[in-house]
Design a protein around this motif. Structure first.
Motif, PDB file in Angstrom:
ATOM      1  N   SER A 169      36.186  36.271  41.195  1.00 20.35           N
ATOM      2  CA  SER A 169      35.755  37.014  40.007  1.00 20.35           C
ATOM      3  C   SER A 169      35.492  38.476  40.358  1.00 20.35           C
ATOM      4  O   SER A 169      35.804  39.380  39.562  1.00 20.35           O
ATOM      5  CB  SER A 169      34.503  36.381  39.402  1.00 20.35           C
ATOM      6  OG  SER A 169      33.358  36.589  40.213  1.00 20.35           O
ATOM      7  N   TYR A 170      34.961  38.740  41.558  1.00 18.60           N
ATOM      8  CA  TYR A 170      34.746  40.122  41.990  1.00 18.60           C
ATOM      9  C   TYR A 170      36.082  40.854  42.121  1.00 18.60           C
ATOM     10  O   TYR A 170      36.179  42.047  41.808  1.00 18.60           O
ATOM     11  CB  TYR A 170      34.013  40.164  43.330  1.00 18.60           C
ATOM     12  CG  TYR A 170      32.553  39.763  43.284  1.00 18.60           C
ATOM     13  CD1 TYR A 170      31.873  39.640  42.076  1.00 18.60           C
ATOM     14  CD2 TYR A 170      31.843  39.517  44.460  1.00 18.60           C
ATOM     15  CE1 TYR A 170      30.531  39.282  42.045  1.00 18.60           C
ATOM     16  CE2 TYR A 170      30.512  39.164  44.436  1.00 18.60           C
ATOM     17  CZ  TYR A 170      29.853  39.030  43.229  1.00 18.60           C
ATOM     18  OH  TYR A 170      28.532  38.675  43.214  1.00 18.60           O
ATOM     19  N   GLU A 173      37.333  41.778  38.718  1.00 22.79           N
ATOM     20  CA  GLU A 173      36.579  42.942  38.235  1.00 22.79           C
ATOM     21  C   GLU A 173      37.098  44.223  38.889  1.00 22.79           C
ATOM     22  O   GLU A 173      37.222  45.268  38.234  1.00 22.79           O
ATOM     23  CB  GLU A 173      35.092  42.774  38.543  1.00 22.79           C
ATOM     24  CG  GLU A 173      34.401  41.710  37.712  1.00 22.79           C
ATOM     25  CD  GLU A 173      32.927  41.567  38.073  1.00 22.79           C
ATOM     26  OE1 GLU A 173      32.340  42.555  38.566  1.00 22.79           O
ATOM     27  OE2 GLU A 173      32.364  40.481  37.875  1.00 22.79           O
TER      28      GLU A 173
END
Length: 229
Positions: A169-170, A173
């Motif tokens: 998820s990082y 992003e």
């Protein structure tokens, strides 16, 4: 998979100050001291978890005798808090992961958010900081868990799966901030994680754990290269 013995209520604060003073995991005074039972159990649980992970990281295996000797508690106290050695290992690993996760989030909040991959870099940096201050516990987490009993392995595999999902998820992003970053896959995230752990364990084994914070940026660069393919 069953819940850790005793429930989740004490997991998060179980190893407070685990890197530095360790004030809350010191042995309690003998005799009458008026300390509430809840505080006694909290202290015992923290000492037991710490002894469990330290011995596991130092020797590659651990049993109840090792734990109670290291924690300076009785076997009776151990079994009042944990079902058996495997349950203690599993709960200790989960507790450590929660505490390290909280520290990683704090590191992210201090990071330079103008850099697209800052969350990943902060995560790697915090892992290196942990290894520099707690090499034995780092070895327990990254170097011995796959050889443990089935139930403990299952607990740790769930923790690793959640950790990799966070890294993924990082990365997404970061790509939203920098479209030039390539897409990745869970396998690449797994490979990057294994690279980081292996690199850190190599430094610990060579007696260079204290140097890891200075190497954190280089390790993060390689970690990001692996994720990006």
């Amino acid at each position: 998979m069953s819940e850790p013995h005793g429930g989740n209520a004490l997991i998060s604060p179980a190893i407070p100050n685990w890197r530095s003073a360790k004030a809350d995991v010191q042995r309690l005074p003998r005799g009458k001291h008026g300390i509430p039972r809840e505080e006694i159990e909290r202290s015992q649980r923290g000492r037991i978890m710490r002894a469990c992970l330290e011995h596991l990281g130092t020797e590659g295996k651990v049993n109840v005798a090792d734990i109670v000797r290291g924690a300076k508690v009785s076997r009776k106290a151990f079994y009042e808090l944990f079902e058996d050695c495997d349950a203690c290992i599993a709960e200790s690993l989960v507790a450590l992961n929660l505490i390290l996760g909280q520290e990683m989030l704090a590191s992210i909040e201090r990071g330079d958010s103008s850099e697209p991959t800052y969350k990943i870099r902060a995560t790697v940096r915090e892992f290196c900081e942990m290894a520099s201050e707690e090499p034995a516990i780092t070895v327990a987490v990254a170097g011995t868990t796959y050889s443990l009993g089935h139930d403990t392995r299952q607990v740790w595999l769930e923790v690793l799966g959640a950790r990799r999902a966070i890294i993924l998820s990082y990365w997404e992003e970061a790509r939203a901030l920098d479209p030039g970053l390539p897409p990745t896959t869970p396998d690449r995230v797994m490979a990057a994680t294994r690279f980081m752990e292996g690199r850190v364990l190599e430094e610990v084994a060579a007696g260079r754990a204290a140097e890891l914070p200075d190497a954190a940026d280089r390790i993060a660069d390689s970690f990001i290269e692996v994720i990006g393919g």
